[in-house]
Design a protein around this motif. Sequence first.
Motif, PDB file in Angstrom:
ATOM      1  N   GLN A 128       0.739  -1.299  -0.125  1.00 54.31           N
ATOM      2  CA  GLN A 128      -0.021   0.014  -0.037  1.00 54.31           C
ATOM      3  C   GLN A 128       0.833   1.351   0.050  1.00 54.31           C
ATOM      4  O   GLN A 128       0.387   2.248  -0.937  1.00 54.31           O
ATOM      5  CB  GLN A 128      -0.922  -0.005   1.327  1.00 54.31           C
TER       6      GLN A 128
ATOM      7  N   GLU B 119      -4.823  -0.734   6.226  1.00 52.10           N
ATOM      8  CA  GLU B 119      -5.097   0.286   5.270  1.00 52.10           C
ATOM      9  C   GLU B 119      -5.750   1.578   5.912  1.00 52.10           C
ATOM     10  O   GLU B 119      -5.514   2.864   5.555  1.00 52.10           O
ATOM     11  CB  GLU B 119      -6.929  -0.348   4.779  1.00 52.10           C
TER      12      GLU B 119
ATOM     13  N   ARG C 257     -16.380 -10.482   0.827  1.00 51.26           N
ATOM     14  CA  ARG C 257     -15.860  -9.173   1.024  1.00 51.26           C
ATOM     15  C   ARG C 257     -16.679  -8.195   1.784  1.00 51.26           C
ATOM     16  O   ARG C 257     -16.153  -7.487   2.720  1.00 51.26           O
ATOM     17  CB  ARG C 257     -15.083  -8.680  -0.279  1.00 51.26           C
TER      18      ARG C 257
ATOM     19  N   GLN D  95      -5.528  -6.264   7.585  1.00 44.93           N
ATOM     20  CA  GLN D  95      -5.905  -5.554   6.584  1.00 44.93           C
ATOM     21  C   GLN D  95      -6.416  -4.353   6.954  1.00 44.93           C
ATOM     22  O   GLN D  95      -6.219  -3.275   6.405  1.00 44.93           O
ATOM     23  CB  GLN D  95      -6.736  -6.526   5.451  1.00 44.93           C
TER      24      GLN D  95
ATOM     25  N   PHE E 180      -8.467  -7.425  -1.087  1.00 49.53           N
ATOM     26  CA  PHE E 180      -8.384  -6.145  -1.637  1.00 49.53           C
ATOM     27  C   PHE E 180      -8.314  -6.283  -3.139  1.00 49.53           C
ATOM     28  O   PHE E 180      -8.524  -5.495  -4.056  1.00 49.53           O
ATOM     29  CB  PHE E 180      -7.244  -5.497  -1.237  1.00 49.53           C
TER      30      PHE E 180
END
Length: 550
Positions: free
Chosen positions: A41, A463, A252, A459, A83
């Motif tokens: 990221q 993020e 998700r 995650q 993702f």
Amino acid sequence: MTSDTGTGTDTTGRGASGPVTEELDAVVLGAGVAGLYQLHQLRQQGLRVKAFDAAGDVGGTWWWNRYPGARFDSEGYIYQYLFDEELYKDWSWSQKFPAQPEIEQWLHYVADRLDLRRDIRFGTRITAAHYDEERGRWTVHTDRGDVVDTQFFVSCAGMLSAPLKNIEGTDSFAGELVFSSSYPAAGLDLAGKRVGVVGVGATGIQIIQTIAPEVGHLTVFARGPQYVLPMKNPTYTPEDQDRYKSRFEELRATIPHTFTGFEYDFEHAWADCTPQQRLDILEDIYQDGSLKLWLAGFGEIFFTEEVSEAVSEFVRGKMRDRLRDPHLIDTLVPTDYGFGTHRVPLENGYLEVYHRENVDLLNVRDNPIAQIRPEGVELSDGTVVELDVIILATGFDAGTGALTRIDVRGRDGRSLADDWGRDIRTTMGLAKHGYPNLLTTAVPLAPSAALCNMTTCLQQQTEWISGAIRDLAAEGKTVIEPTAEGEDAWVDHHEELVNATLVPKTTSWYLGSNVPGKPRRLLSYIGGVGTYRQKCDEEAANGYPTFTRR
């Protein structure tokens, strides 16, 4: 779940000065599940970023923990990154609960697919990280002599990556002695040997059930009994793989918002069911062969003594039926704490192992281990159990250990080890007052410290960190730090939730009870993964009100 960055940290680099060898925007500690995604990221944002890991390759906890029987107890199809749909669908699990070699291969696949290795320093242990308040930057030292000047120091070191090595005499043993967290990749020759396993937590259980048929004689040293649930682990056909992959969008949309970051959630209310309905529900969920009985049965087990005792007795009954022998039942079936108030391991034939003629079970609650001697394990009453191999599955300094074994110093030279040695406090498990631009995953007061499917929470945390760094730059600012008031408010909120549950009544590593002198506090946020995510999102959307940014 990332690398064993804390194990064996020495004083190299502590307080040392020297020429800067590299300037970066961000240093990421660890190259496991969190570290790989964090690196990806931040690199996508155009930052100069490197990850450092003491391991020889990617994988974090799945690189270090190569002991016999190591495997997921989260379903493989939810222990994945969500993702990128193609990244998800281009990998196929062979089983519902895959074993360590396959998990490690998956993480290699991720690293190769995202071309991450070029920005990871393997075999390199971070030994110190000092914040310079005048410059608003960190100086990070490694055991290889690196001196890195960086704006952000991001910890992805894992919640179970600092093994406890607190038994005396381990160096004196004449045979082979290994810790489960650093089990040799090539394995050990156990055939026909006298083997001792110390510890019957999740790791010990996996080891014991796997090696019992192989060894000459196995002695298990058991102190704290564990509730266990049987694992059903079917092999996946191509049709099975296509079936779970077709659910990508559903997973998700669902997983990040459940109570524990699994696909299932609590569906039943105890008060709404008759006694027979309760029993039917428990039996049905028990037969699922997963953690569903813990994480999607009756949520009242965490709050109501009556429900806790009823569900606990249900599980005890299942265990007693399999054990039969009074000594085994007394040693292995818990009676002094409630089911689910700390980690519930899955197992595959574990209890039946103790019926084998080549297996002895020693209860060391009342007759503890005194020390390791050259010939074996000595108990407090002077008994010596002679062994050829000793495997120590003695647990971790969870949540805090990875960072406190590094010399981390914030404003005014304050020590993170000292601060957490007095009281374990964070803001949402994402940052610590007094340590600007230190951003954290899998540390206390977030669900990722224990009560979460790890990839789900890691995650989300990475993020959030990436978003905070991006928002900071967009406003032309360079430093982010939690306020003292914001930290106090989060700790108060955390404690209010904890004190409404039965969890603090259980002595376990969930409260740091396995580490002498560690401040007692539930390490994990217990308000639920979905609620935690919402609070983190609100913090960012409202302009980070519990942080200072400058």
